[in-house]
Design a protein around this motif. Sequence first.
Motif, PDB file in Angstrom:
ATOM      1  N   ASP A 200       0.842  -1.196   0.000  1.00  0.00           N
ATOM      2  CA  ASP A 200       0.000   0.000   0.000  1.00  0.00           C
ATOM      3  C   ASP A 200       0.878   1.246   0.000  1.00  0.00           C
ATOM      4  OD1 ASP A 200      -2.733   1.247   0.326  1.00  0.00           O
ATOM      5  OD2 ASP A 200      -1.704   2.049   2.093  1.00  0.00           O
ATOM      6  N   LEU A 201       0.562   2.200  -0.875  1.00  0.00           N
ATOM      7  CA  LEU A 201       1.371   3.413  -0.995  1.00  0.00           C
ATOM      8  C   LEU A 201       1.285   4.272   0.263  1.00  0.00           C
ATOM      9  CD1 LEU A 201       3.188   4.542  -3.247  1.00  0.00           C
ATOM     10  CD2 LEU A 201       1.296   6.010  -3.953  1.00  0.00           C
ATOM     11  N   ALA A 202       0.120   4.315   0.901  1.00  0.00           N
ATOM     12  CA  ALA A 202      -0.034   5.080   2.144  1.00  0.00           C
ATOM     13  C   ALA A 202       0.814   4.474   3.260  1.00  0.00           C
ATOM     14  CB  ALA A 202      -1.498   5.144   2.554  1.00  0.00           C
ATOM     15  N   ALA A 203       0.898   3.131   3.299  1.00  0.00           N
ATOM     16  CA  ALA A 203       1.733   2.478   4.304  1.00  0.00           C
ATOM     17  C   ALA A 203       3.206   2.792   4.055  1.00  0.00           C
ATOM     18  CB  ALA A 203       1.496   0.969   4.284  1.00  0.00           C
ATOM     19  N   LEU A 204       3.586   2.884   2.784  1.00  0.00           N
ATOM     20  CA  LEU A 204       4.965   3.262   2.456  1.00  0.00           C
ATOM     21  C   LEU A 204       5.258   4.670   2.974  1.00  0.00           C
ATOM     22  CD1 LEU A 204       6.600   2.689  -1.046  1.00  0.00           C
ATOM     23  CD2 LEU A 204       7.155   4.639   0.383  1.00  0.00           C
ATOM     24  N   ALA A 205       4.328   5.597   2.748  1.00  0.00           N
ATOM     25  CA  ALA A 205       4.514   6.970   3.235  1.00  0.00           C
ATOM     26  C   ALA A 205       4.578   7.005   4.756  1.00  0.00           C
ATOM     27  CB  ALA A 205       3.375   7.855   2.735  1.00  0.00           C
ATOM     28  N   ALA A 206       3.798   6.152   5.429  1.00  0.00           N
ATOM     29  CA  ALA A 206       3.829   6.108   6.887  1.00  0.00           C
ATOM     30  C   ALA A 206       5.187   5.641   7.396  1.00  0.00           C
ATOM     31  CB  ALA A 206       2.722   5.187   7.405  1.00  0.00           C
ATOM     32  N   LEU A 269       6.688  15.969  10.107  1.00  0.00           N
ATOM     33  CA  LEU A 269       5.819  16.863  10.871  1.00  0.00           C
ATOM     34  C   LEU A 269       4.535  16.170  11.332  1.00  0.00           C
ATOM     35  CD1 LEU A 269       6.122  20.204   8.834  1.00  0.00           C
ATOM     36  CD2 LEU A 269       7.423  19.461  10.825  1.00  0.00           C
ATOM     37  N   GLY A 270       4.512  14.862  11.248  1.00  0.00           N
ATOM     38  CA  GLY A 270       3.309  14.128  11.655  1.00  0.00           C
ATOM     39  C   GLY A 270       2.964  14.292  13.112  1.00  0.00           C
ATOM     40  N   ILE A 271       3.958  14.646  13.948  1.00  0.00           N
ATOM     41  CA  ILE A 271       3.685  14.845  15.373  1.00  0.00           C
ATOM     42  C   ILE A 271       2.760  16.021  15.616  1.00  0.00           C
ATOM     43  CG2 ILE A 271       5.870  13.812  16.103  1.00  0.00           C
ATOM     44  CD1 ILE A 271       7.000  16.609  16.409  1.00  0.00           C
ATOM     45  N   HIS A 272       2.602  16.883  14.615  1.00  0.00           N
ATOM     46  CA  HIS A 272       1.734  18.050  14.770  1.00  0.00           C
ATOM     47  C   HIS A 272       0.296  17.747  14.366  1.00  0.00           C
ATOM     48  CE1 HIS A 272       5.247  20.466  15.613  1.00  0.00           C
ATOM     49  NE2 HIS A 272       5.803  20.096  14.467  1.00  0.00           N
ATOM     50  N   GLY A 273      -0.007  16.494  14.065  1.00  0.00           N
ATOM     51  CA  GLY A 273      -1.363  16.123  13.683  1.00  0.00           C
ATOM     52  C   GLY A 273      -1.617  16.359  12.214  1.00  0.00           C
ATOM     53  N   GLY A 274      -2.837  16.710  11.879  1.00  0.00           N
ATOM     54  CA  GLY A 274      -3.194  16.924  10.486  1.00  0.00           C
ATOM     55  C   GLY A 274      -3.662  15.639   9.834  1.00  0.00           C
ATOM     56  N   GLU A 275      -4.133  15.761   8.603  1.00  0.00           N
ATOM     57  CA  GLU A 275      -4.638  14.610   7.864  1.00  0.00           C
ATOM     58  C   GLU A 275      -3.485  13.702   7.449  1.00  0.00           C
ATOM     59  OE1 GLU A 275      -7.608  13.566   7.019  1.00  0.00           O
ATOM     60  OE2 GLU A 275      -8.784  15.189   7.926  1.00  0.00           O
ATOM     61  N   PRO A 276      -3.633  12.393   7.648  1.00  0.00           N
ATOM     62  CA  PRO A 276      -2.604  11.477   7.150  1.00  0.00           C
ATOM     63  C   PRO A 276      -2.608  11.477   5.625  1.00  0.00           C
ATOM     64  CG  PRO A 276      -4.493  10.249   7.938  1.00  0.00           C
ATOM     65  CD  PRO A 276      -4.734  11.679   8.321  1.00  0.00           C
ATOM     66  N   PRO A 277      -1.473  11.262   5.000  1.00  0.00           N
ATOM     67  CA  PRO A 277      -1.443  11.284   3.527  1.00  0.00           C
ATOM     68  C   PRO A 277      -2.269  10.154   2.938  1.00  0.00           C
ATOM     69  CG  PRO A 277       0.644  10.485   4.433  1.00  0.00           C
ATOM     70  CD  PRO A 277      -0.158  10.988   5.580  1.00  0.00           C
ATOM     71  N   ARG A 278      -3.016  10.468   1.875  1.00  0.00           N
ATOM     72  CA  ARG A 278      -3.843   9.471   1.208  1.00  0.00           C
ATOM     73  C   ARG A 278      -3.526   9.499  -0.278  1.00  0.00           C
ATOM     74  NH1 ARG A 278      -9.291  11.109   3.945  1.00  0.00           N
ATOM     75  NH2 ARG A 278      -9.539  12.139   1.941  1.00  0.00           N
TER      76      ARG A 278
END
Length: 355
Positions: A200-206, A269-278
């Motif tokens: 999954d591309l989203a899992a790769l980004a994670a 910058l994921g520690i600041h929240g926001g929408e996860p990449p999709r």
Amino acid sequence: MAATARQGRKNWVLSWLPAVVMAVVTVVDLTAGPGVGFLPLVSLGPAFAGLIGTWRRTALIGLVALLLCGGLGSYDGLFETRRGYTAMASVAGVTLAGVIAASMRGRREAELASVRSIAEVAQRVLLRPVPRSAGPLQVAVSYTSAVAEARIGSDLYEVVASPHGVRVIVGDVQGKGLAAVETAALVLGTFRETAHDEPDLAALAARLERSVAREVNGEKFVTAVLVEVRAEERAALVLNCGHPAPMRVRADGSVDFPRPPVYSLPLGLGIHGGEPPRAYRIDFAPGDQLLLYTDGVTEARDGAGAFFPLEDRADLLKAPEAEDALEALREDVVRHANGPLHDDAAMLLLRYWER
């Protein structure tokens, strides 16, 4: 090619400059006579040689200048006074200074050549050559550094033919210098490994997000766009982490910039929240092209401060070969800036073709 020819002509002129200067001084001295006092200007020969030549060549030209000075001084009868000896001392002193300067410059040039060699090795490890074709794609890449002598910088790119399709990343690390290069190496290493493992591309980004966040601890971020193309589908999956939207050039010549449905924060910058990449799907059929780039391209300014009009230059990508098309676009960016770019500029062109 033209720049190389101009540099060759410049080097040729500079190499002959000491001889020309000494010849002019000789003619003027013989014409004007001893009363004018041109003889000490013979020292300009070794002075110029010390600026552009090796220390051996400088010493040789200095020896020729000393012999010339002695001959002219004897011809003018200057050794009957102190003037002849003063002129000889001037030439000898300038020659010695030129030899020292040339020797120091030679050592600096050798050190710079060593650093360049190391940088080229680092570039081959960090930014490996991408395949010219991968699955249904022709691929071309261009990298222009903002630093004249630099071989690597803060932009990154990679193409991986994985079991899940051809996967591509183009990114831009915040900041400059070795710290940015280290972060770029981290992202590329993680991408090269994870692109094969994660279906999954989203899992790769994670995975990329976790790697960057763990290493930089919120002090740096990376904008990136990921693309996945599968041979059996006439579409591409795109996942955008705060990066400029790719430019799609259709087979009919129309141009657009497919935007993500939800904008996500850059990697780190994921520690600041926001929408996860999709990931989002875009049409990508044979004859279409997809240009991924960093903001060094679109933010290149001309003398009036105008940004590079990328959309208006899409027709430059019509060349039959993808590499030629991208090189034409790169040259146009450099011409637009009319000088060194203020930021690194990376471009990766994906051209969908059918064998």
